[in-house]
Design an enzyme around this catalytic site. Sequence first.
Site, PDB file in Angstrom:
ATOM      1  N   GLY A  46       0.839  -1.189   0.000  1.00  0.00           N
ATOM      2  CA  GLY A  46       0.000   0.000   0.000  1.00  0.00           C
ATOM      3  C   GLY A  46       0.874   1.239   0.000  1.00  0.00           C
ATOM      4  N   GLN A  51       2.905  10.105   1.145  1.00  0.00           N
ATOM      5  CA  GLN A  51       4.217   9.441   1.209  1.00  0.00           C
ATOM      6  C   GLN A  51       5.106   9.785   0.018  1.00  0.00           C
ATOM      7  OE1 GLN A  51       2.421   5.364   2.183  1.00  0.00           O
ATOM      8  NE2 GLN A  51       4.324   5.344   3.338  1.00  0.00           N
ATOM      9  N   CYS A  99       5.908   0.256   7.508  1.00  0.00           N
ATOM     10  CA  CYS A  99       5.506   1.412   6.710  1.00  0.00           C
ATOM     11  C   CYS A  99       6.712   1.879   5.907  1.00  0.00           C
ATOM     12  CB  CYS A  99       5.034   2.531   7.630  1.00  0.00           C
ATOM     13  SG  CYS A  99       4.551   4.021   6.753  1.00  0.00           S
ATOM     14  N   LEU A 100       6.498   2.186   4.644  1.00  0.00           N
ATOM     15  CA  LEU A 100       7.604   2.618   3.785  1.00  0.00           C
ATOM     16  C   LEU A 100       8.172   3.962   4.232  1.00  0.00           C
ATOM     17  CD1 LEU A 100       6.066   1.588   0.348  1.00  0.00           C
ATOM     18  CD2 LEU A 100       7.864   0.389   1.621  1.00  0.00           C
ATOM     19  N   HIS A 141      -4.329   1.264   7.673  1.00  0.00           N
ATOM     20  CA  HIS A 141      -3.003   1.889   7.664  1.00  0.00           C
ATOM     21  C   HIS A 141      -2.949   3.031   6.640  1.00  0.00           C
ATOM     22  CE1 HIS A 141       1.553   1.498   7.882  1.00  0.00           C
ATOM     23  NE2 HIS A 141       1.378   2.281   6.835  1.00  0.00           N
ATOM     24  N   GLU A 142      -3.431   2.747   5.428  1.00  0.00           N
ATOM     25  CA  GLU A 142      -3.354   3.764   4.361  1.00  0.00           C
ATOM     26  C   GLU A 142      -4.317   4.925   4.628  1.00  0.00           C
ATOM     27  OE1 GLU A 142      -0.849   3.569   2.559  1.00  0.00           O
ATOM     28  OE2 GLU A 142      -0.400   1.487   3.037  1.00  0.00           O
ATOM     29  N   HIS A 145      -2.857   7.422   6.902  1.00  0.00           N
ATOM     30  CA  HIS A 145      -1.894   8.328   6.258  1.00  0.00           C
ATOM     31  C   HIS A 145      -2.575   9.605   5.763  1.00  0.00           C
ATOM     32  CE1 HIS A 145       2.049   6.478   6.098  1.00  0.00           C
ATOM     33  NE2 HIS A 145       1.579   5.322   5.655  1.00  0.00           N
TER      34      HIS A 145
HETATM   35 NI    NI Z   1       2.632   3.499   5.676  1.00  0.00          NI
END
Ligand code: NI
Length: 188
Positions: A46, A51, A99-100, A141-142, A145
């Site tokens: 995701g 991000q 998480c990226l 999670h997304e 963000h």
């Molecule tokens: Ni993330």
Amino acid sequence: MAVLPIRITGDPVLHTAASVVSDFDETLVTLVGDMFDTMAAAPGVGLAAPQVGVPLRIFVFNWTDDDGVLWRGAAINPELWITTTPTGEADEESESEGCLSLPGERFPLRRADRAILTATDLDGNPFEIEASGWLARIFQHEFDHLNGVLYVDRLEHDYEKSVAKAIRKGGWGVPDQSWMPGVDHPEG
Ligand code: NI
């Protein structure tokens, strides 16, 4: 299509609520295409627009479930309904997420088991997905963000020190930090 640098925790765009998408134009199509490319290169399941430095309410997802079904799409201006988040301690084995924007780190977190995502696609057409398990977790999670919330903001108190240590070690927690999928190889 292009792979974009991924912002790291501390960059204000990750900690600010994103804005509603109102222009369903070529710029949006290009951005979402770049987000899919970036997510694939990272790799991740995701990715949210903040991000990649874009403060808009968009996320993409790409995840195959245990039955081999691919869940892939772009959610524009999403809304998320979730069941009650279970209480008790999160399990390190089965409930750890990453998480990226905190590359290489994983921490356990309780999430609601079921979610209903409603959003529009690139053409502005509404769609709905009923999710459970890991897909419901990805959506939560997304969606977070888009409200300036990272999963580490939700961790139990016990993990605060570990998170602070990871941020210090990475030299993160300040604006304008990013990493480039396919170029940089963050630990883990
Ligand atoms: Ni993330």
